[in-house]
Design an enzyme around this catalytic site. Structure first.
Site, PDB file in Angstrom:
ATOM      1  N   ASN A   1       0.817  -1.225   0.000  1.00 36.87           N
ATOM      2  CA  ASN A   1       0.000   0.000   0.000  1.00 36.87           C
ATOM      3  C   ASN A   1       0.848   1.271   0.000  1.00 36.87           C
ATOM      4  O   ASN A   1       0.341   2.347   0.289  1.00 36.87           O
ATOM      5  CB  ASN A   1      -1.013  -0.021   1.159  1.00 36.87           C
ATOM      6  CG  ASN A   1      -0.365  -0.259   2.508  1.00 36.87           C
ATOM      7  OD1 ASN A   1       0.853  -0.168   2.646  1.00 36.87           O
ATOM      8  ND2 ASN A   1      -1.161  -0.579   3.502  1.00 36.87           N
TER       9      ASN A   1
ATOM     10  N   ARG B   1       3.293   7.345  11.114  1.00 30.00           N
ATOM     11  CA  ARG B   1       2.815   6.823  12.385  1.00 30.00           C
ATOM     12  C   ARG B   1       2.581   7.982  13.352  1.00 30.00           C
ATOM     13  O   ARG B   1       3.393   8.895  13.445  1.00 30.00           O
ATOM     14  CB  ARG B   1       3.815   5.847  13.020  1.00 30.00           C
ATOM     15  CG  ARG B   1       3.821   4.460  12.415  1.00 30.00           C
ATOM     16  CD  ARG B   1       2.469   3.741  12.546  1.00 30.00           C
ATOM     17  NE  ARG B   1       2.473   2.424  11.912  1.00 30.00           N
ATOM     18  CZ  ARG B   1       1.975   2.181  10.695  1.00 30.00           C
ATOM     19  NH1 ARG B   1       1.411   3.137   9.987  1.00 30.00           N
ATOM     20  NH2 ARG B   1       1.987   0.942  10.204  1.00 30.00           N
TER      21      ARG B   1
ATOM     22  N   GLN C   1      -4.413   3.472  18.357  1.00 28.36           N
ATOM     23  CA  GLN C   1      -5.512   3.281  17.405  1.00 28.36           C
ATOM     24  C   GLN C   1      -6.393   2.138  17.878  1.00 28.36           C
ATOM     25  O   GLN C   1      -5.856   1.064  18.144  1.00 28.36           O
ATOM     26  CB  GLN C   1      -4.955   3.006  16.002  1.00 28.36           C
ATOM     27  CG  GLN C   1      -4.335   4.271  15.428  1.00 28.36           C
ATOM     28  CD  GLN C   1      -3.891   4.154  13.983  1.00 28.36           C
ATOM     29  OE1 GLN C   1      -3.367   5.081  13.429  1.00 28.36           O
ATOM     30  NE2 GLN C   1      -4.093   3.016  13.356  1.00 28.36           N
TER      31      GLN C   1
ATOM     32  N   HIS D   1      -7.289   6.024  10.107  1.00 30.09           N
ATOM     33  CA  HIS D   1      -6.166   5.418   9.373  1.00 30.09           C
ATOM     34  C   HIS D   1      -6.703   4.632   8.155  1.00 30.09           C
ATOM     35  O   HIS D   1      -7.057   3.465   8.271  1.00 30.09           O
ATOM     36  CB  HIS D   1      -5.418   4.474  10.321  1.00 30.09           C
ATOM     37  CG  HIS D   1      -4.111   4.011   9.821  1.00 30.09           C
ATOM     38  ND1 HIS D   1      -3.186   3.394  10.635  1.00 30.09           N
ATOM     39  CD2 HIS D   1      -3.541   4.065   8.610  1.00 30.09           C
ATOM     40  CE1 HIS D   1      -2.118   3.092   9.938  1.00 30.09           C
ATOM     41  NE2 HIS D   1      -2.311   3.467   8.690  1.00 30.09           N
TER      42      HIS D   1
HETATM   43  P1  NDP Z   1      10.212   1.840   3.247  1.00 28.19           P
HETATM   44  O1  NDP Z   1      10.887   0.810   4.081  1.00 28.19           O
HETATM   45  O2  NDP Z   1      10.270   1.704   1.773  1.00 28.19           O
HETATM   46  O3  NDP Z   1      10.796   3.281   3.585  1.00 28.19           O
HETATM   47  C1  NDP Z   1      11.149   3.687   4.840  1.00 28.19           C
HETATM   48  C2  NDP Z   1      12.263   4.689   4.682  1.00 28.19           C
HETATM   49  O4  NDP Z   1      12.474   5.329   5.938  1.00 28.19           O
HETATM   50  C3  NDP Z   1      13.586   4.071   4.280  1.00 28.19           C
HETATM   51  O5  NDP Z   1      14.083   4.758   3.157  1.00 28.19           O
HETATM   52  C4  NDP Z   1      14.441   4.312   5.504  1.00 28.19           C
HETATM   53  O6  NDP Z   1      15.756   4.591   5.226  1.00 28.19           O
HETATM   54  C5  NDP Z   1      13.852   5.575   6.041  1.00 28.19           C
HETATM   55  N1  NDP Z   1      14.206   5.858   7.410  1.00 28.19           N
HETATM   56  C6  NDP Z   1      14.247   5.020   8.453  1.00 28.19           C
HETATM   57  N2  NDP Z   1      14.617   5.689   9.561  1.00 28.19           N
HETATM   58  C7  NDP Z   1      14.789   6.966   9.192  1.00 28.19           C
HETATM   59  C8  NDP Z   1      15.176   8.134   9.893  1.00 28.19           C
HETATM   60  N3  NDP Z   1      15.444   8.090  11.197  1.00 28.19           N
HETATM   61  N4  NDP Z   1      15.267   9.301   9.214  1.00 28.19           N
HETATM   62  C9  NDP Z   1      15.018   9.342   7.891  1.00 28.19           C
HETATM   63  N5  NDP Z   1      14.655   8.253   7.169  1.00 28.19           N
HETATM   64  C10 NDP Z   1      14.548   7.092   7.816  1.00 28.19           C
HETATM   65  O7  NDP Z   1       8.716   1.892   3.745  1.00 28.19           O
HETATM   66  P2  NDP Z   1       7.450   2.618   3.102  1.00 28.19           P
HETATM   67  O8  NDP Z   1       7.915   3.858   2.446  1.00 28.19           O
HETATM   68  O9  NDP Z   1       6.641   1.648   2.331  1.00 28.19           O
HETATM   69  O10 NDP Z   1       6.649   2.958   4.432  1.00 28.19           O
HETATM   70  C11 NDP Z   1       7.178   3.889   5.380  1.00 28.19           C
HETATM   71  C12 NDP Z   1       6.313   3.917   6.624  1.00 28.19           C
HETATM   72  O11 NDP Z   1       5.041   4.446   6.295  1.00 28.19           O
HETATM   73  C13 NDP Z   1       6.004   2.535   7.220  1.00 28.19           C
HETATM   74  O12 NDP Z   1       7.031   2.111   8.094  1.00 28.19           O
HETATM   75  C14 NDP Z   1       4.723   2.776   7.963  1.00 28.19           C
HETATM   76  O13 NDP Z   1       4.990   3.223   9.266  1.00 28.19           O
HETATM   77  C15 NDP Z   1       4.076   3.900   7.168  1.00 28.19           C
HETATM   78  N6  NDP Z   1       2.937   3.400   6.375  1.00 28.19           N
HETATM   79  C16 NDP Z   1       1.701   3.948   6.605  1.00 28.19           C
HETATM   80  C17 NDP Z   1       0.594   3.459   5.930  1.00 28.19           C
HETATM   81  C18 NDP Z   1      -0.758   4.067   6.117  1.00 28.19           C
HETATM   82  O14 NDP Z   1      -1.752   3.424   5.789  1.00 28.19           O
HETATM   83  N7  NDP Z   1      -0.870   5.284   6.590  1.00 28.19           N
HETATM   84  C19 NDP Z   1       0.697   2.320   5.011  1.00 28.19           C
HETATM   85  C20 NDP Z   1       2.061   1.940   4.727  1.00 28.19           C
HETATM   86  C21 NDP Z   1       3.124   2.415   5.452  1.00 28.19           C
HETATM   87  P3  NDP Z   1      16.862   3.501   4.853  1.00 28.19           P
HETATM   88  O15 NDP Z   1      16.130   2.278   4.451  1.00 28.19           O
HETATM   89  O16 NDP Z   1      17.561   4.219   3.783  1.00 28.19           O
HETATM   90  O17 NDP Z   1      17.636   3.302   6.089  1.00 28.19           O
END
Ligand code: NDP
Length: 399
Positions: free
Chosen positions: A147, A285, A314, A333
């Site tokens: 998603n 989140r 939630q 959400h």
């Molecule tokens: P990804 O794993 O593709 O992306 C997460 C990114 O966050 C990675 O690039 C990671 O960096 C980066 N990251 C981690 N820690 C940090 C930090 N401290 N500062 C900056 N960047 C950081 O996941 P998605 O993009 O698919 O999803 C991201 C988040 O969105 C999920 O974890 C979830 O909490 C939320 N989400 C919400 C949904 C909703 O329905 N509202 C649905 C789906 C997700 P790197 O890997 O380069 O270390």
């Protein structure tokens, strides 16, 4: 035989749908980085139907019962008298969606001696105490990418609705008014603004790509830098810290996972580093932000608006201040639970279960914890630890 508990949100108030607004559901052939959509051996539901609520059962009952397993589906998840707590003692697998999370705290994990796997039907496993899962050698898996693009669309919608003051303007129409000045006194163009994402993973990068045609200045910060070719293509400004990004951006969107080090990354102190009148969009989140600091920043005008769909806990209690703070555009959400996304994450959940029961490896990109340590996407994007503290407050929702 395994017992599987599936915690899902309630059916619509008017009952499980008998018909739908559309006859089909459009799906991409693959995700933007080439990852394939889920590939189970079969599915037992019609794509586009409501799968995430109790009667939808993620389309799993026929498959599980025909293989001799027991499936318990419930929305009752909070408090010691919840069905989840009552059923945990002999459960092997717990499945839930982040929209209506089964908070799998260390205490709950301790009550489930047979528990072998916790599946997030969706993305984001912060509702699970990952440290406790590691210690107990419980596999944690989620349906990576299922998603991400759905959320990115929601982010763009929320940015536009905030900057252009859509929700109050809509409300004037419903109230019978034609109050143009009231609508436009807080309405701006997005064009030429600076928009920055904290994290440029699957969602964050998609948001950047979707916003490019609006002729905005794009910024990002992430633990790993994007390839130079992508930075050039999108004309991105990279920042080495959140503070450096928020100082120059008119719109900030949070797209990183929640783990102990990112909890409350936006707080009273860090909000002082935002431009006055910035918009903050958080679909990642709720706990990335300090709840009361967001309310104060909206009341003082430090933030012009806050929108998102993620809360903590939630469901949030009726008196959660984000329901009533000024200039907010909150939804429950829902961004990652469109019917389109449900089809993908229900299919992915089925794929994970097939792998588990047939002794085949679960895709590396679906793994968060395995073999007592972070694995797959979990090893890349999370830290070991526990972000579930305070989740017991979800019990207050219906009281
Ligand atoms: P990804 O794993 O593709 O992306 C997460 C990114 O966050 C990675 O690039 C990671 O960096 C980066 N990251 C981690 N820690 C940090 C930090 N401290 N500062 C900056 N960047 C950081 O996941 P998605 O993009 O698919 O999803 C991201 C988040 O969105 C999920 O974890 C979830 O909490 C939320 N989400 C919400 C949904 C909703 O329905 N509202 C649905 C789906 C997700 P790197 O890997 O380069 O270390």
């Amino acid at each position: 035989m395994a017992k599987i508990i599936c915690v899902l949100y309630d059916d619509p108030i008017a009952g499980y749908p008998k018909s739908y607004a559309r006859d089909d559901v459009a799906q991409p052939e693959h995700y933007p980085d080439g990852q394939t959509l889920p590939t189970p051996k079969g599915i037992d539901f019609k794509p586009g139907t409501l799968l995430g609520s109790v009667s939808g059962e993620l389309g799993l009952r026929k498959y599980l019962e025909s293989n001799g397993h027991q499936l318990v589906v419930t929305s009752s998840k909070d408090g010691a008298d919840s069905v989840l707590d009552r059923e945990l003692h002999d459960a092997e697998i717990v499945i839930s969606q982040p929209f209506w999370p089964a908070y799998m705290t260390a205490e709950r994990i301790a009550k489930a001696p047979k528990l072998k796997m916790i599946v997030t039907a969706g993305i984001g496993s912060d509702h699970i105490d990952l440290e406790a899962a590691n210690t107990r050698n419980i596999t944690v898996a989620e349906v990576t990418y299922s998603n991400s693009n759905s959320v990115a669309e929601h982010v763009v919608m929320m940015i536009l609705s905030q900057v252009r003051n859509y929700i109050p303007s809509y409300n004037w129409v419903v109230k019978g008014g034609w109050n143009i000045a009231d609508c436009v006194e807080r309405s701006y163009d997005l064009e030429a603004m600076s928009v920055g994402t904290v994290a440029a993973g699957r969602i964050g990068l998609r948001v950047l790509r979707l916003l490019k045609p609006f002729d905005v200045k794009l910024h990002y910060t992430d633990r790993h830098r994007l390839p130079e070719s992508v930075e050039k293509e999108l004309n991105l400004t990279h920042h080495t810290s959140v503070e450096s990004l928020t100082k120059v951006c008119d719109v900030v969107t949070l797209n990183c996972p929640l783990y102990p080090e990112t909890e409350h990354m936006i707080n009273e102190t860090t909000l002082k580093n935002f431009k006055r009148g910035a918009y903050l969009i958080n679909t990642a989140r709720g706990k990335l932000c300090d709840r009361d600091a967001i309310v104060s920043a909206l009341e003082s005008g430090q933030l012009a608006g806050y929108a998102g769909d993620v809360w903590f806990p939630q469901p949030p209690p009726a008196d959660h201040p984000w329901r009533h703070m000024p200039n907010h555009g909150m939804t429950p959400h829902i961004s990652g639970s469109s019917l389109t996304a449900q089809t993908r994450y229900a299919t992915g959940t089925r794929e994970i279960l097939e792998c588990y029961f047939e002794g085949r490896p679960i895709r590396d990109e679906y793994l968060i914890v395995q073999g007592g340590k972070l694995a797959g996407v979990g090893a890349h994007s999370y830290s070991e630890g526990n972000a579930t503290k305070g989740s017991e407050e979800a019990e207050r929702f219906k009281k």
